[in-house]
Design a protein around this motif. Structure first.
Motif, short mmCIF file in Angstrom:
data_model
loop_
_atom_site.label_atom_id
_atom_site.label_comp_id
_atom_site.label_asym_id
_atom_site.label_seq_id
_atom_site.Cartn_x
_atom_site.Cartn_y
_atom_site.Cartn_z
N PHE A 93 0.80 -1.27 -0.05
CA PHE A 93 0.18 0.13 -0.03
C PHE A 93 0.96 1.25 0.04
O PHE A 93 2.17 0.92 0.46
N PHE A 94 0.41 2.18 -0.55
CA PHE A 94 1.18 3.46 -0.56
C PHE A 94 1.89 3.92 0.79
O PHE A 94 2.74 4.72 0.83
N ALA A 95 1.24 3.55 1.82
CA ALA A 95 1.46 4.14 3.09
C ALA A 95 2.15 2.89 3.94
O ALA A 95 2.42 3.07 5.12
N GLY A 96 2.78 1.80 3.30
CA GLY A 96 3.30 0.72 3.67
C GLY A 96 2.67 -0.49 3.65
O GLY A 96 1.31 -0.57 3.21
N ARG A 97 2.94 -1.84 4.12
CA ARG A 97 2.59 -2.81 4.37
C ARG A 97 1.46 -2.82 5.03
O ARG A 97 1.39 -2.50 6.12
N SER A 150 -2.43 -4.87 6.24
CA SER A 150 -3.21 -6.16 6.13
C SER A 150 -4.74 -5.77 5.51
O SER A 150 -4.97 -4.56 5.51
N LYS A 151 -5.29 -6.56 5.13
CA LYS A 151 -6.44 -6.51 4.23
C LYS A 151 -7.62 -5.92 5.57
O LYS A 151 -8.35 -5.13 4.86
N LEU A 152 -7.39 -6.36 6.47
CA LEU A 152 -8.35 -6.02 7.64
C LEU A 152 -8.18 -4.56 7.73
O LEU A 152 -9.01 -3.79 7.64
N GLN A 153 -6.93 -3.92 7.68
CA GLN A 153 -6.59 -2.49 7.70
C GLN A 153 -7.28 -1.82 6.50
O GLN A 153 -7.68 -0.58 6.45
#
Length: 174
Positions: A132-136, A138-141
């Motif tokens: 993700f552009f803000a770092g790794r 989780s899909k929950l996030q």
């Protein structure tokens, strides 16, 4: 006594498993997502079509652009992280809805698209991390971000309604 204990133990075990399934992050999200959809669509319906271009300041999006921005974010996150499809950002700029009814229709369809993607996602997949552009994350996030983004912009839209002397729909939390 042993039979009673075994029956009670079995009942508690089954009840606990059923409750765990009922209150999983996925089922909680799906319930909240449906309510969020209905609430945002009520807000979108509340603003008269001639006010869809209303923007409180130059640096803020107008009412319609807020709705389309919410839609774009849902389609981006839903496609990128919960499907095998490739997200086409340029497609969002094509066929921009021209009317209130068309805007509400594409917004509703975006909610439904995300709903179906999440329904099809295996519960265990929510712990998997994605780039993700803000770092790794989780899909929950990512699920939390989907809802948080809608909430953020919906709050702005409620202010837009109030600035136009339109009473917003009654709040729906769950």
């Amino acid at each position: 006594m042993i039979k009673q204990f075994t029956f009670l133990g079995m009942f508690l075990l089954i009840s606990s498993a059923a409750m765990a399934q009922q209150f999983s992050p996925k089922t909680a999200f799906l319930e909240k997502w449906e309510n969020s959809k209905n609430y945002l669509l009520e807000i979108a319906e509340s603003m008269p079509e001639e006010q869809y271009g209303f923007q409180p300041t130059e640096r803020e999006m107008d009412f319609k652009s807020q709705l389309l921005h919410i839609r774009g974010n849902m389609l981006w996150l839903g496609t990128t992280h919960f499907s095998e499809e490739k997200f086409d950002r340029k497609a969002l700029q094509e066929n921009i809805p021209q009317t209130k009814a068309a805007t509400i229709k594409v917004l509703s369809e975006a909610f439904d698209y995300v709903l179906e993607r999440i329904k099809a996602t295996d519960e265990d997949d929510f712990t998997r991390e994605v780039d993700f552009f803000a770092g790794r994350k989780s899909k929950l996030q990512i699920l939390n971000l989907l809802q948080d983004h809608v909430t953020h912009h919906r709050g702005q839209l409620i202010v837009y309604l109030n600035l136009n002397q339109i009473e917003p729909p009654r709040y729906v939390g769950w």
